[in-house]
Design an enzyme around this catalytic site. Sequence first.
Site, PDB file in Angstrom:
ATOM      1  N   ASP A 106     -24.364 -38.705 -71.516  1.00  0.00           N
ATOM      2  CA  ASP A 106     -24.708 -37.558 -72.341  1.00  0.00           C
ATOM      3  C   ASP A 106     -26.116 -37.801 -72.854  1.00  0.00           C
ATOM      4  OD1 ASP A 106     -25.051 -35.576 -74.175  1.00  0.00           O
ATOM      5  OD2 ASP A 106     -23.344 -36.113 -75.449  1.00  0.00           O
TER       6      ASP A 106
ATOM      7  N   TYR B 186     -25.585 -43.004 -74.009  1.00  0.00           N
ATOM      8  CA  TYR B 186     -25.420 -41.911 -74.960  1.00  0.00           C
ATOM      9  C   TYR B 186     -26.707 -41.782 -75.759  1.00  0.00           C
ATOM     10  CZ  TYR B 186     -23.960 -39.264 -79.062  1.00  0.00           C
ATOM     11  OH  TYR B 186     -23.891 -38.330 -80.068  1.00  0.00           O
TER      12      TYR B 186
ATOM     13  N   GLU C  44     -19.403 -41.590 -76.437  1.00  0.00           N
ATOM     14  CA  GLU C  44     -18.821 -41.213 -77.735  1.00  0.00           C
ATOM     15  C   GLU C  44     -17.337 -41.544 -77.818  1.00  0.00           C
ATOM     16  OE1 GLU C  44     -20.540 -38.350 -80.722  1.00  0.00           O
ATOM     17  OE2 GLU C  44     -20.542 -37.129 -78.903  1.00  0.00           O
TER      18      GLU C  44
END
Length: 259
Positions: A149, A112, A37
């Site tokens: 993540d 991600y 991000e």
Amino acid sequence: MPIILSTVNVNGVRAASTKGMIAWLAATEADIVCLQETRATDAQTAAALAPALHAGWVLSHAEPESKGRAGVGILSRRAPDAVRIGFGSTEFADAGRYIEADFGDVTAASVYVHSGEENTPKQDEKYRFMAELGAYLKSRTGEFVVSGDWNIAPAEVDLKNWKGNQKSAGFLPEERAWIADLLAAGYVDVVRALHPDVAGPYSWWSYRGRAFDNDSGWRIDYQLALGELTDRAKQAVVERADAYDQRWSDHAPVTVQYR
């Protein structure tokens, strides 16, 4: 060779670089740092990280096609032997959600997996991404570690309020089964392997309320390893800030030492 690898969702690299990320990079002993991000273009990311790059860090980055969303990168102490963006998906080729780099015999990837919302197109997109990513990860061999993540807490022990989140995206049965399938295929969640009997250690806390102060978090940032790396992981720590006002992201770096 020994490797110290960190992964962190920076929640916007331009903001994080002004809140303490640059100081953290100057102090860390990590050889490789996987970022998620960044929410920035290649040029914006390089500009935000300029002090770290001037100090010797090398940046590999996959910018997102959607402005202000996603973006993944890898910072390394030396230039990688090769860098690949994406994993062969047509739909997600320019999404800025996956990058991998070779360092000798070891390949490190930053991923991600975006957050979802049950029974919405956003969750449907998440499942499509998971299906294609999962097929690719199962095809991998050798010394490989994918960090990031994942926006999925694999088990009850991985989030504080699991009873209240059984119908929440990030803890849905289908999502947890997908992680379990990767583990069954040979991946090792090295943080959980090194901390088998503890709650968490959590890596994300909402900015709302007193989630951080109460350690009411989720363990959604982790490293999945293949090959000899699974046995080489000797220490794992979540670098939780000492206080709320010392955070430079709503996630904390997850750092693993591989012998």
